[in-house]
Enzyme design. Structure first.
Site, PDB file in Angstrom:
ATOM      1  N   SER A  72      -6.381  13.970 -48.762  1.00 63.31           N
ATOM      2  CA  SER A  72      -7.800  13.112 -48.449  1.00 63.31           C
ATOM      3  C   SER A  72      -7.806  12.153 -49.784  1.00 63.31           C
ATOM      4  O   SER A  72      -7.396  12.334 -50.813  1.00 63.31           O
ATOM      5  CB  SER A  72      -8.852  13.682 -48.657  1.00 63.31           C
ATOM      6  OG  SER A  72      -9.969  12.964 -49.757  1.00 63.31           O
ATOM      7  N   ASN A  93       0.842  -1.188   0.008  1.00 64.57           N
ATOM      8  CA  ASN A  93      -0.113   0.195  -0.038  1.00 64.57           C
ATOM      9  C   ASN A  93       0.566   1.488  -0.194  1.00 64.57           C
ATOM     10  O   ASN A  93       0.460   2.123  -0.876  1.00 64.57           O
ATOM     11  CB  ASN A  93      -0.971  -0.362   0.943  1.00 64.57           C
ATOM     12  CG  ASN A  93      -1.623  -0.647   1.408  1.00 64.57           C
ATOM     13  OD1 ASN A  93      -1.759  -2.204   0.513  1.00 64.57           O
ATOM     14  ND2 ASN A  93      -2.788  -1.345   2.136  1.00 64.57           N
ATOM     15  N   TYR A  95      -6.472   2.546   2.160  1.00 67.65           N
ATOM     16  CA  TYR A  95      -6.432   1.793   0.618  1.00 67.65           C
ATOM     17  C   TYR A  95      -7.763   0.957   0.662  1.00 67.65           C
ATOM     18  O   TYR A  95      -8.371   0.492   1.069  1.00 67.65           O
ATOM     19  CB  TYR A  95      -5.219   1.224   1.520  1.00 67.65           C
ATOM     20  CG  TYR A  95      -4.850   0.074  -0.429  1.00 67.65           C
ATOM     21  CD1 TYR A  95      -4.117   0.812  -1.270  1.00 67.65           C
ATOM     22  CD2 TYR A  95      -5.218  -1.292  -0.804  1.00 67.65           C
ATOM     23  CE1 TYR A  95      -4.401   0.409  -2.415  1.00 67.65           C
ATOM     24  CE2 TYR A  95      -5.395  -1.832  -2.201  1.00 67.65           C
ATOM     25  CZ  TYR A  95      -4.924  -0.899  -2.700  1.00 67.65           C
ATOM     26  OH  TYR A  95      -4.339  -1.734  -4.029  1.00 67.65           O
ATOM     27  N   HIS A 125     -17.883  37.064 -29.585  1.00 71.13           N
ATOM     28  CA  HIS A 125     -18.619  36.268 -30.012  1.00 71.13           C
ATOM     29  C   HIS A 125     -18.842  36.180 -32.007  1.00 71.13           C
ATOM     30  O   HIS A 125     -19.180  35.581 -32.178  1.00 71.13           O
ATOM     31  CB  HIS A 125     -19.901  37.042 -30.149  1.00 71.13           C
ATOM     32  CG  HIS A 125     -20.346  38.538 -29.016  1.00 71.13           C
ATOM     33  ND1 HIS A 125     -21.155  37.744 -27.665  1.00 71.13           N
ATOM     34  CD2 HIS A 125     -20.097  38.977 -27.793  1.00 71.13           C
ATOM     35  CE1 HIS A 125     -21.202  38.440 -27.106  1.00 71.13           C
ATOM     36  NE2 HIS A 125     -20.179  39.485 -27.090  1.00 71.13           N
ATOM     37  N   GLN A 175      -6.354   0.731  -7.734  1.00 76.54           N
ATOM     38  CA  GLN A 175      -5.565   0.653  -8.637  1.00 76.54           C
ATOM     39  C   GLN A 175      -5.558   0.989  -9.840  1.00 76.54           C
ATOM     40  O   GLN A 175      -4.943   1.560 -10.244  1.00 76.54           O
ATOM     41  CB  GLN A 175      -5.458  -1.066  -8.544  1.00 76.54           C
ATOM     42  CG  GLN A 175      -4.808  -1.646  -9.693  1.00 76.54           C
ATOM     43  CD  GLN A 175      -4.613  -3.610  -9.354  1.00 76.54           C
ATOM     44  OE1 GLN A 175      -3.681  -3.768  -8.441  1.00 76.54           O
ATOM     45  NE2 GLN A 175      -5.498  -4.384  -9.767  1.00 76.54           N
TER      46      GLN A 175
HETATM   47  N1  ARG Z   1      -1.486  -3.425  -7.330  1.00 78.42           N
HETATM   48  C1  ARG Z   1      -2.084  -2.781  -6.092  1.00 78.42           C
HETATM   49  C2  ARG Z   1      -2.917  -1.816  -6.583  1.00 78.42           C
HETATM   50  O1  ARG Z   1      -2.237  -0.539  -7.565  1.00 78.42           O
HETATM   51  C3  ARG Z   1      -0.687  -2.915  -5.380  1.00 78.42           C
HETATM   52  C4  ARG Z   1      -1.520  -2.293  -3.769  1.00 78.42           C
HETATM   53  C5  ARG Z   1      -1.827  -3.881  -3.146  1.00 78.42           C
HETATM   54  N2  ARG Z   1      -2.228  -3.792  -1.798  1.00 78.42           N
HETATM   55  C6  ARG Z   1      -2.772  -4.211  -1.533  1.00 78.42           C
HETATM   56  N3  ARG Z   1      -2.797  -4.893  -0.506  1.00 78.42           N
HETATM   57  N4  ARG Z   1      -3.324  -5.748  -2.027  1.00 78.42           N
HETATM   58  O2  ARG Z   1      -3.729  -0.718  -5.669  1.00 78.42           O
END
Ligand code: ARG
Length: 554
Positions: free
Chosen positions: A367, A200, A407, A246, A412
């Protein structure tokens, strides 16, 4: 997938059932986050230094870990193209008949070699850098003597193509990939690298490093474009064109004044990028999965190693904050809007109806059906590409809203739009300065358009108001004069003084000097106005700001 394969994962201990095979492939981020390899290796090296300082790795282990990580990072160019001036140690080693490790060791012993020569796992050396030439000589001699570069034998087995293919097929994400490859290079010691850290914080760090580089590249590109516009404005001299409100002809302006309007937009974009960079330049490493690392790490070590201004201050925030992605894409979206407006004007002004400019053939296509055509593909694509930039900003905003701390895997999905926006911006800014420089204006057409259609009516009203007529009244009188002109197909300067005096006795002979093209321009003698002297000063100032090395002044 069998359980034994699953045990190769970073989280296999708790699980007994294999992953669904289709889900397994679908959830992998490796296919796109592989481009973060340089950032992941740099962040891993910084983490290794932190855990070594905390006593988890011995000096020798740290050294082995760093060298192993460098070796893993050496495959980078297969994923991320080298910037000019960058040397890939692996390719150079192959060319010189030595190893990347020997090259790094040799370089680190050279007196003039400094930190500025290294970026992630890559080495920054211009093709004509004396250091590079000396290195080549050194290894050529060594190769002739049949010696290894620095007398040290290479301890690490080279990872094979088969290893690489296996890691690539198997890795869940870039973090997993580096761990897999590192294990192949340095063996079980690799598994110590994950001590006290979480993916994370890793992905949060990698993305910050990526965005920081992308910001720097964008600022550079924008500055080049702004300088191209300044150059074009300088060449335009006192050439004039109509300005529009305009989309109707309004007042004459200098072509340079019009071009400088885009420079103002670019300067704001640069200022936003510089500002976002300053805010994001903090290091999440040491934040752990959510609550902070479980080791007493000196987080300043990693922050400093990676060029951050310091560590982030809250682990929940640091692992889930993506404001820097939001800001980056929002700035690029705004930049895209500016570029799109520029593109639209160029497209419009290149039409036969306007005829203000001739599109450079190098950036146009024909073209397949109509032989006479020259299509403005580049400017049309600029307009189109800007939609992707706006799209990335939208994706990020929607992704983040409603996400609970900290997180979540949703994050992702924030990577690809950022990569796409950064690539799109790089592509655009790689071409735009050259395109801008090659624009050819038809100054005659522009002038004709600026001197017909009563564009000096405002100057005429100003003349009357300078003679003491209230502006409202002056406006009405000039309106009447315009009507008179329209009825008889004449411009204001073609009306007779008697006719004008019939409308107001404030008109005198000096009226005709007050409505010449020059006077019409110069009566806007105010900071930011189109008076010729003002534009000359504005142009010199813009050039000064853009040429200065200090981008923070925008
Ligand atoms: N590939 C994951 C992302 O981009 C990395 C982090 C993954 N963390 C987890 N707790 N699965 O977010």
């Amino acid at each position: 997938m069998s359980n034994s394969e699953q045990s190769g994962k970073m989280w296999s201990g708790r699980f007994r059932e294999p992953l669904d095979a289709v889900f397994e492939q679908w959830q992998r981020s490796f296919p796109f986050d592989v481009r973060l390899l340089p950032q992941e290796v740099a962040a891993s090296k910084a983490h290794a230094r932190m855990i070594a300082a905390a006593g988890i790795l011995s000096e020798a282990e740290l050294e082995r870990m760093i060298e192993g990580l460098d070796q893993v990072g050496d495959i980078t160019p297969e994923f991320a193209p080298l910037e000019p001036g960058m040397v890939n140690p692996r390719l150079l080693a192959a060319e010189l008949g030595t190893t990347p490790r020997s090259i790094r060791r040799w370089l680190s012993r050279q007196p003039e070699f400094s930190e500025s020569h290294v970026k992630h796992t890559r080495i920054l050396l211009a093709k004509d850098d004396p250091l590079l030439l000396r290195m080549k000589n050194h290894f050529a001699i060594q190769a002739n003597l049949n010696l290894d570069g620095d007398g040290a034998t290479e301890e690490f087995p080279a990872t094979t193509e088969a290893d690489l293919a296996a890691s690539m097929a198997h890795a869940e994400d870039i973090h997993h990939f580096v761990e897999l490859q590192l294990s192949k290079v340095i063996g079980p010691l690799a598994l110590k690298l994950h001590t006290g850290r979480s993916r994370n914080e890793q992905i949060a760090t990698d993305m910050r490093l990526f965005v920081r580089e992308a910001i720097d590249a964008t600022v550079k590109g924008l500055r080049r474009w702004a300088l191209a516009l300044v150059e074009l404005a300088e060449q335009a001299g006192d050439a004039v064109m109509p300005s529009y409100t305009h989309m109707q002809r309004a007042e004459p302006v200098l072509v340079a004044h019009w071009l400088l309007a885009y420079v103002s937009m670019i300067e704001r974009d640069i200022s936003r990028l510089v500002d976002a960079r300053r805010r994001m330049n903090l290091c999440p490493l040491g934040s752990g999965a959510v609550a902070g690392a479980t080791l007493a790490l000196d987080r300043k070590i990693a922050a400093q190693e990676l060029g951050f201004d310091g560590p982030t201050t809250n682990s929940l925030d640091a692992t889930s904050d993506r404001d820097f992605l939001l800001e980056f894409t929002q700035v690029l979206a705004t930049m895209g809007v500016h570029i799109s407006r520029f593109a639209e004007e160029m497209t419009l002004y290149a039409t036969a109806e306007f005829g203000f400019l001739d599109l450079p053939e190098a950036f146009s296509t024909g073209s397949s059906a109509m032989p006479q055509k020259k299509n403005p593909d580049f400017t049309e694509l600029l307009r189109g590409k800007s939609a992707r930039l706006v799209g990335a900003a939208t994706t990020l905003s929607v992704l983040m809203k409603g996400l609970p701390l900290a997180y979540n895997k949703d994050l992702q999905e924030g990577q690809e739009p950022v990569f796409d926006a950064a690539d799109t911006a790089r592509g655009i800014l790689g071409i735009l300065p050259g395109f801008t420089r090659s624009l050819k204006f038809n100054f005659e057409r522009m002038k004709t358009a600026a001197t017909t259609g009563y564009l000096n009516a405002m100057a005429a009203a100003t003349y009357l108001s300078n003679k003491g007529v209230a502006f409202r009244k002056a406006h009405e009188i000039v309106g009447n004069a315009v009507r008179l002109g329209l009825q008889s197909g004449r411009e204001l300067h073609e009306l007779k003084i008697e006719e004008l005096r019939g409308l107001s006795d404030a008109f005198a002979e000096d009226f005709f000097e007050a409505i010449t093209l020059e006077a019409t321009l110069d009566c806007h003698d105010v900071l930011g106005g189109t008076a010729r002297a003002r534009v000359r000063t504005a142009l010199a100032e813009a050039r000064g700001r853009l040429s200065s090395a200090d981008a923070t002044q925008f």
